[in-house]
Every structure is written in C-alpha cells, then in structure tokens.
Write a protein that holds these residues in place. Structure first.
Motif, PDB file in Angstrom:
ATOM      1  N   MET A   1      -5.948  -4.006  -2.932  1.00 32.86           N
ATOM      2  CA  MET A   1      -6.490  -3.132  -3.920  1.00 32.86           C
ATOM      3  C   MET A   1      -5.896  -3.550  -5.262  1.00 32.86           C
ATOM      4  O   MET A   1      -4.694  -3.747  -5.384  1.00 32.86           O
ATOM      5  N   LEU A   2      -6.719  -3.681  -6.243  1.00 34.82           N
ATOM      6  CA  LEU A   2      -6.309  -4.074  -7.590  1.00 34.82           C
ATOM      7  C   LEU A   2      -6.610  -2.911  -8.533  1.00 34.82           C
ATOM      8  O   LEU A   2      -7.718  -2.384  -8.530  1.00 34.82           O
TER       9      LEU A   2
ATOM     10  N   PHE B   1      -1.127  -4.438  -7.781  1.00 30.03           N
ATOM     11  CA  PHE B   1      -1.795  -4.930  -6.585  1.00 30.03           C
ATOM     12  C   PHE B   1      -1.089  -4.400  -5.353  1.00 30.03           C
ATOM     13  O   PHE B   1       0.137  -4.291  -5.319  1.00 30.03           O
ATOM     14  N   THR B   2      -1.853  -4.058  -4.336  1.00 34.54           N
ATOM     15  CA  THR B   2      -1.309  -3.642  -3.050  1.00 34.54           C
ATOM     16  C   THR B   2      -2.225  -4.112  -1.934  1.00 34.54           C
ATOM     17  O   THR B   2      -3.423  -4.319  -2.161  1.00 34.54           O
ATOM     18  N   LYS B   3      -1.662  -4.306  -0.769  1.00 31.13           N
ATOM     19  CA  LYS B   3      -2.443  -4.705   0.399  1.00 31.13           C
ATOM     20  C   LYS B   3      -2.929  -3.444   1.111  1.00 31.13           C
ATOM     21  O   LYS B   3      -2.141  -2.550   1.419  1.00 31.13           O
ATOM     22  N   LEU B   4      -4.223  -3.362   1.373  1.00 29.01           N
ATOM     23  CA  LEU B   4      -4.780  -2.189   2.025  1.00 29.01           C
ATOM     24  C   LEU B   4      -4.250  -2.011   3.443  1.00 29.01           C
ATOM     25  O   LEU B   4      -4.204  -0.897   3.965  1.00 29.01           O
ATOM     26  N   ALA B   5      -3.815  -3.087   4.066  1.00 25.84           N
ATOM     27  CA  ALA B   5      -3.309  -3.009   5.441  1.00 25.84           C
ATOM     28  C   ALA B   5      -1.975  -2.274   5.523  1.00 25.84           C
ATOM     29  O   ALA B   5      -1.566  -1.859   6.605  1.00 25.84           O
ATOM     30  N   GLN B   6      -1.299  -2.086   4.398  1.00 23.58           N
ATOM     31  CA  GLN B   6       0.020  -1.427   4.393  1.00 23.58           C
ATOM     32  C   GLN B   6      -0.084   0.052   4.033  1.00 23.58           C
ATOM     33  O   GLN B   6       0.799   0.625   3.417  1.00 23.58           O
ATOM     34  N   LYS B   7      -1.162   0.690   4.460  1.00 21.71           N
ATOM     35  CA  LYS B   7      -1.414   2.098   4.134  1.00 21.71           C
ATOM     36  C   LYS B   7      -0.414   3.009   4.850  1.00 21.71           C
ATOM     37  O   LYS B   7      -0.135   2.848   6.031  1.00 21.71           O
TER      38      LYS B   7
ATOM     39  N   TYR C   1      -0.248   3.698  -0.827  1.00 23.13           N
ATOM     40  CA  TYR C   1      -0.143   2.253  -0.646  1.00 23.13           C
ATOM     41  C   TYR C   1       1.021   1.741  -1.485  1.00 23.13           C
ATOM     42  O   TYR C   1       1.075   1.998  -2.685  1.00 23.13           O
TER      43      TYR C   1
ATOM     44  N   THR D   1       2.874  -3.970  -4.452  1.00 21.52           N
ATOM     45  CA  THR D   1       3.587  -5.216  -4.168  1.00 21.52           C
ATOM     46  C   THR D   1       3.719  -6.111  -5.394  1.00 21.52           C
ATOM     47  O   THR D   1       4.639  -6.914  -5.466  1.00 21.52           O
ATOM     48  N   THR D   2       2.812  -5.982  -6.362  1.00 24.78           N
ATOM     49  CA  THR D   2       2.832  -6.850  -7.539  1.00 24.78           C
ATOM     50  C   THR D   2       2.460  -6.044  -8.781  1.00 24.78           C
ATOM     51  O   THR D   2       1.527  -5.247  -8.746  1.00 24.78           O
TER      52      THR D   2
END
Length: 54
Positions: A1-2, A19-25, A41, A44-45
């Motif tokens: 997700m941006l 930025f975050t990874k949707l898999a790490q919900k 979420y 991460t960046t």
C-alpha cells in the motif's frame, strides 16, 4: 500500500510517501458489535521531500 501526504506552506511544500506490505496486516477487536474489527499495517518505508518556493 502506498500513501502520500502533501502539506502546503507559504514558502515550501512537505511531500511524504509511506509504504507498507498488505500481507503484514494486524487485526484487533471484532469480539462484539460495540468493538468492531480494526486493521492496521506497519509502515516499512518513509520518503520525504521539502521543495522550497523561489
């Protein structure tokens, strides 16, 4: 997700991207109607720029 955030000032602009990874919900709540399920979420960046008006 941006995600982007833009904040305008008189002589500059604050531009931030996260930025975050949707898999790490992460999920909390959802045990009753009074406590709905809430998703979060971990970011991460982060990138930030501050262009100046000339």
């Amino acid at each position: 997700m941006l995600t982007k955030f833009i904040t305008f000032f008189e002589n500059r602009l604050l531009f931030k991207i996260t930025f975050t990874k949707l898999a790490q919900k992460n999920t909390i709540g959802g045990v009753s109607k009074e406590t709905p399920e809430v998703f979060s979420y971990p970011i991460t960046t982060v990138q930030q720029a501050v262009p100046l008006k000339q």
